[in-house]
Design a protein around this motif. Structure first.
Motif, PDB file in Angstrom:
ATOM      1  N   ALA A  87       0.838  -1.197   0.000  1.00 30.96           N
ATOM      2  CA  ALA A  87       0.000   0.000   0.000  1.00 30.96           C
ATOM      3  C   ALA A  87       0.872   1.245   0.000  1.00 30.96           C
ATOM      4  CB  ALA A  87      -0.915  -0.007   1.220  1.00 30.96           C
ATOM      5  N   LYS A  88       0.335   2.330  -0.530  1.00 23.53           N
ATOM      6  CA  LYS A  88       1.114   3.550  -0.649  1.00 23.53           C
ATOM      7  C   LYS A  88       0.719   4.567   0.405  1.00 23.53           C
ATOM      8  CE  LYS A  88       1.677   3.060  -5.673  1.00 23.53           C
ATOM      9  NZ  LYS A  88       1.455   3.695  -6.981  1.00 23.53           N
ATOM     10  N   GLY A  89       1.639   5.505   0.637  1.00 22.64           N
ATOM     11  CA  GLY A  89       1.311   6.647   1.464  1.00 22.64           C
ATOM     12  C   GLY A  89       1.472   6.419   2.952  1.00 22.64           C
ATOM     13  N   ILE A  90       1.091   7.459   3.685  1.00 25.43           N
ATOM     14  CA  ILE A  90       1.288   7.466   5.128  1.00 25.43           C
ATOM     15  C   ILE A  90       0.411   6.430   5.827  1.00 25.43           C
ATOM     16  CG2 ILE A  90      -0.450   9.183   5.748  1.00 25.43           C
ATOM     17  CD1 ILE A  90       3.200   8.940   7.010  1.00 25.43           C
ATOM     18  N   LEU A  91      -0.722   6.054   5.218  1.00 21.55           N
ATOM     19  CA  LEU A  91      -1.571   5.021   5.811  1.00 21.55           C
ATOM     20  C   LEU A  91      -0.834   3.691   5.866  1.00 21.55           C
ATOM     21  CD1 LEU A  91      -5.074   5.779   4.224  1.00 21.55           C
ATOM     22  CD2 LEU A  91      -4.296   6.258   6.554  1.00 21.55           C
ATOM     23  N   SER A  92      -0.026   3.425   4.836  1.00 20.89           N
ATOM     24  CA  SER A  92       0.788   2.216   4.839  1.00 20.89           C
ATOM     25  C   SER A  92       1.776   2.250   5.997  1.00 20.89           C
ATOM     26  CB  SER A  92       1.548   2.095   3.510  1.00 20.89           C
ATOM     27  OG  SER A  92       2.506   1.058   3.563  1.00 20.89           O
ATOM     28  N   PHE A  93       2.348   3.426   6.242  1.00 16.95           N
ATOM     29  CA  PHE A  93       3.305   3.562   7.336  1.00 16.95           C
ATOM     30  C   PHE A  93       2.656   3.283   8.687  1.00 16.95           C
ATOM     31  CE2 PHE A  93       5.164   6.045  10.745  1.00 16.95           C
ATOM     32  CZ  PHE A  93       6.503   5.709  10.668  1.00 16.95           C
ATOM     33  N   THR A  94       1.507   3.891   8.939  1.00 18.70           N
ATOM     34  CA  THR A  94       0.852   3.716  10.236  1.00 18.70           C
ATOM     35  C   THR A  94       0.367   2.285  10.442  1.00 18.70           C
ATOM     36  OG1 THR A  94      -1.221   4.515   9.266  1.00 18.70           O
ATOM     37  CG2 THR A  94       0.152   6.123  10.407  1.00 18.70           C
ATOM     38  N   ASP A  95       0.002   1.607   9.355  1.00 18.96           N
ATOM     39  CA  ASP A  95      -0.408   0.211   9.471  1.00 18.96           C
ATOM     40  C   ASP A  95       0.783  -0.683   9.805  1.00 18.96           C
ATOM     41  OD1 ASP A  95      -2.998   0.865   8.906  1.00 18.96           O
ATOM     42  OD2 ASP A  95      -2.880   0.318   6.773  1.00 18.96           O
ATOM     43  N   THR A  96       1.921  -0.401   9.190  1.00 11.93           N
ATOM     44  CA  THR A  96       3.111  -1.225   9.396  1.00 11.93           C
ATOM     45  C   THR A  96       3.783  -0.924  10.730  1.00 11.93           C
ATOM     46  OG1 THR A  96       3.471  -1.202   6.996  1.00 11.93           O
ATOM     47  CG2 THR A  96       5.290  -1.948   8.360  1.00 11.93           C
ATOM     48  N   PHE A  97       3.762   0.341  11.137  1.00 13.54           N
ATOM     49  CA  PHE A  97       4.439   0.749  12.374  1.00 13.54           C
ATOM     50  C   PHE A  97       3.457   1.437  13.321  1.00 13.54           C
ATOM     51  CE2 PHE A  97       7.651   1.161   8.904  1.00 13.54           C
ATOM     52  CZ  PHE A  97       8.403   0.046   9.251  1.00 13.54           C
ATOM     53  N   PRO A  98       2.570   0.669  13.940  1.00  8.85           N
ATOM     54  CA  PRO A  98       1.566   1.271  14.827  1.00  8.85           C
ATOM     55  C   PRO A  98       2.136   1.741  16.163  1.00  8.85           C
ATOM     56  CG  PRO A  98       1.358  -1.103  14.857  1.00  8.85           C
ATOM     57  CD  PRO A  98       2.370  -0.788  13.806  1.00  8.85           C
ATOM     58  N   ASN A  99       3.330   1.215  16.533  1.00  7.96           N
ATOM     59  CA  ASN A  99       3.919   1.572  17.828  1.00  7.96           C
ATOM     60  C   ASN A  99       5.439   1.428  17.773  1.00  7.96           C
ATOM     61  OD1 ASN A  99       4.411  -1.284  18.096  1.00  7.96           O
ATOM     62  ND2 ASN A  99       2.291  -1.486  18.834  1.00  7.96           N
TER      63      ASN A  99
END
Length: 300
Positions: free
Chosen positions: A4-16
């Motif tokens: 997935a692209k974008g910042i949503l991909s980042f938050t999904d992969t690195f939630p904490n």
């Protein structure tokens, strides 16, 4: 990281924070944890994502020996800064990053400067085939300066008020760019012989690059007389395009990045910004996630 692209991909992969630590550990120690103090030592796992080197008795974690060592900021802040920085075509300013992370502009500037330090390794490519070479000068236009800040006799290739940058671009490939002290042949020729393989075709703007004809096939345009290039087909059916358009387009993008995002860059730090530009250019066919993983793997 996922597709997935974008910042949503980042938050999904690195939630904490824990997810960032585990991700970095997997990149750094694919075949098991290795002590940065003694690679032959047995390693004991401790609490709080720390480890202990048996032979030296020293404690360490995945950040030890990297850009993240001794940082007071969470690793997730660094990951976010890198992802944002690498995914934007023209970078991100320290002012913008400070607002996004809720940190001071000075801290954000130091973070971005640290990130750039590791990009120099990607600005050291070997080029071959058809290579365009050219120089550019980074700095504001004299006509736009206040009258008490104008610099006399700074037109053309003068760099009294600008920073000269020399670049080499392989057509369809990578670019190498270096801040140089001047544009004399004796200064530029060593960069050419270091990075461009012999017998390559070099396209220039007619500037004197020393004795490069002994090692390369040189074809030139001459902007001074209005000759910006031409194309022809050889007797063997090979298509030849004499121009320096591609590297000039690269310079245009570099200047838009500096003046549009960073506004002003000091000569002291210019090479780091050039390294940032070359890294982004040389990974232009990567996805944001691939670029992030490549950079993170390098510093790991």
């Amino acid at each position: 990281m996922g597709s997935a692209k974008g910042i949503l991909s980042f938050t999904d992969t690195f939630p904490n924070e824990e997810s960032c630590i585990k991700y970095f550990e997997n990149l750094r120690w694919k075949n098991g944890v290795v002590s940065p103090f003694d690679k032959t030592s047995k390693v004991y796992k401790c609490k709080g994502n720390k480890y202990r080197c048996k032979n030296t008795g020293k404690y360490f974690d995945v950040k030890t020996g990297t850009v993240f060592a001794n940082t007071k900021l969470p690793l997730r802040y660094w990951f976010y800064a890198m992802f944002l920085f690498l995914s934007h075509k023209r970078g991100v300013s320290s002012c913008q990053l400070s607002r996004d992370l809720g940190i001071t502009q000075k801290t954000a500037w130091n973070m971005l400067n640290k990130i750039r330090e590791y990009m120099g390794a990607f600005n050291d490519c070997s080029l071959s085939g058809e290579v365009e070479i050219d120089e550019t000068f980074i700095g504001g236009k004299n006509k736009n300066r206040h009258k008490d800040k104008k610099v006399e006799k700074c037109q053309g290739r003068s760099f009294k008020d600008k920073v000269p940058v020399f670049g080499m671009l392989q057509r369809g490939g990578k670019v190498v760019a270096k801040v140089v002290s001047n544009t004399k042949a004796k200064t530029l020729e060593p960069y050419i012989t270091e990075h461009v393989q012999e017998n390559s075709i070099i396209y220039t703007d007619g500037w004197d690059y020393g004795e490069i004809r002994d090692k390369y096939i040189q074809m030139s345009v001459d902007h001074g007389i209005g000759f910006y290039g031409t194309s022809f087909i050889t007797e063997d059916g090979e298509f030849i395009q004499i121009s320096t358009n591609k590297i000039e387009n690269a310079w245009s993008h570099l200047k838009r990045t500096i003046f549009g995002t960073y506004y002003q860059v000091s000569k002291k730090h210019m090479q780091k910004y050039i390294d940032e530009f070359t890294f982004r250019f040389n990974t232009r066919d990567f996805t944001d996630n691939q670029r992030f993983d490549l950079y993170l793997y390098h510093i790991a």
